[in-house]
Scaffold this motif. Sequence first.
Motif, short mmCIF file in Angstrom:
data_model
loop_
_atom_site.label_atom_id
_atom_site.label_comp_id
_atom_site.label_asym_id
_atom_site.label_seq_id
_atom_site.Cartn_x
_atom_site.Cartn_y
_atom_site.Cartn_z
N VAL A 41 0.84 -1.20 0.00
CA VAL A 41 0.00 0.00 0.00
C VAL A 41 0.88 1.25 0.00
CG1 VAL A 41 -1.65 1.35 1.37
CG2 VAL A 41 -2.03 -1.09 1.00
N ALA A 42 1.95 1.24 0.75
CA ALA A 42 2.85 2.40 0.80
C ALA A 42 3.42 2.70 -0.58
CB ALA A 42 3.98 2.16 1.80
N ASN A 53 -9.15 4.93 -4.82
CA ASN A 53 -9.93 3.76 -4.42
C ASN A 53 -9.43 2.57 -5.22
OD1 ASN A 53 -11.31 3.60 -6.96
ND2 ASN A 53 -12.71 5.20 -6.27
N SER A 54 -10.03 1.42 -5.04
CA SER A 54 -9.52 0.21 -5.66
C SER A 54 -9.63 0.21 -7.18
CB SER A 54 -10.21 -1.02 -5.09
OG SER A 54 -11.59 -0.98 -5.37
N GLU A 55 -10.45 1.08 -7.73
CA GLU A 55 -10.59 1.15 -9.19
C GLU A 55 -9.75 2.26 -9.81
OE1 GLU A 55 -12.18 -1.39 -10.50
OE2 GLU A 55 -12.57 -2.00 -8.45
N SER A 56 -9.09 3.04 -8.97
CA SER A 56 -8.26 4.14 -9.45
C SER A 56 -6.94 3.64 -10.00
CB SER A 56 -7.97 5.13 -8.31
OG SER A 56 -9.15 5.69 -7.82
N VAL A 57 -6.24 4.54 -10.67
CA VAL A 57 -4.91 4.23 -11.18
C VAL A 57 -4.04 3.73 -10.03
CG1 VAL A 57 -4.00 6.58 -10.90
CG2 VAL A 57 -3.06 5.10 -12.66
N GLY A 58 -3.17 2.81 -10.31
CA GLY A 58 -2.27 2.25 -9.30
C GLY A 58 -2.62 0.83 -8.93
N GLY A 59 -3.89 0.59 -8.62
CA GLY A 59 -4.32 -0.75 -8.25
C GLY A 59 -4.57 -0.89 -6.77
N PHE A 60 -4.52 -2.13 -6.29
CA PHE A 60 -4.88 -2.41 -4.92
C PHE A 60 -4.31 -3.74 -4.45
CE2 PHE A 60 -8.09 -4.03 -7.75
CZ PHE A 60 -8.39 -5.29 -7.26
N ASP A 111 -0.10 1.23 -15.40
CA ASP A 111 -0.49 1.98 -14.21
C ASP A 111 -1.55 1.27 -13.36
OD1 ASP A 111 1.14 4.26 -14.35
OD2 ASP A 111 -0.13 5.12 -15.90
N TYR A 112 -1.62 -0.06 -13.43
CA TYR A 112 -2.60 -0.77 -12.63
C TYR A 112 -2.03 -2.11 -12.19
CZ TYR A 112 -7.24 -1.78 -10.86
OH TYR A 112 -8.29 -2.03 -10.04
N ASN A 113 -2.01 -2.31 -10.87
CA ASN A 113 -1.42 -3.51 -10.29
C ASN A 113 -2.40 -4.17 -9.34
OD1 ASN A 113 1.51 -2.94 -11.17
ND2 ASN A 113 0.88 -1.06 -10.16
N LEU A 114 -2.26 -5.46 -9.22
CA LEU A 114 -3.04 -6.24 -8.28
C LEU A 114 -2.07 -7.04 -7.43
CD1 LEU A 114 -5.60 -7.69 -7.17
CD2 LEU A 114 -5.42 -9.23 -9.13
N VAL A 115 -2.21 -6.94 -6.12
CA VAL A 115 -1.44 -7.76 -5.20
C VAL A 115 -2.42 -8.70 -4.51
CG1 VAL A 115 0.02 -7.82 -3.15
CG2 VAL A 115 0.27 -5.95 -4.80
N LEU A 116 -2.20 -10.00 -4.66
CA LEU A 116 -3.01 -10.99 -3.95
C LEU A 116 -2.23 -11.47 -2.75
CD1 LEU A 116 -4.48 -13.14 -6.85
CD2 LEU A 116 -5.59 -11.33 -5.54
N LEU A 117 -2.86 -11.45 -1.61
CA LEU A 117 -2.27 -11.92 -0.36
C LEU A 117 -3.22 -13.00 0.15
CD1 LEU A 117 -0.07 -11.51 1.79
CD2 LEU A 117 -1.41 -9.63 2.69
#
Length: 123
Positions: A41-42, A53-60, A111-117
């Motif tokens: 997140v940092a 938010n989760s749909e914004s640029v960058g991802g979640f 510009d969009y990433n997904l991290v699965l934990l």
Amino acid sequence: MFCKIANHLDLELFQDELSVVFAEMPEENRKAISESAEAFVAVLCDEYGEKRNSESVGGFVMLLYAPNGEDQREKILSYYNLTEESYEYRDLVCRDGNGDWVAELFVMSTDYNLVLLYRRAYE
């Protein structure tokens, strides 16, 4: 069950619930999972801004904490048209009696990433 974490507010709200959601888990494992989510997140907030938010640029970051986390992972990969091997980075976060907690980074666009934990069961 799952939690989408896109910014520090999402993370703070998740951390408030962490001890309830993972009541059976040793404190050091809860801390490792929290710190892993916090690190991702940092980076997302530093690079793409805090007010996302989760749909914004960058991802979640998506934390999968249901007993069937691997099944949820498969559905998420299918939804986003990702393959098992398409992660850019995988890290072992911690281990418990039921499996390994793993973090996987998927770069879905520039510009969009997904991290699965999630917990991956022992084979």
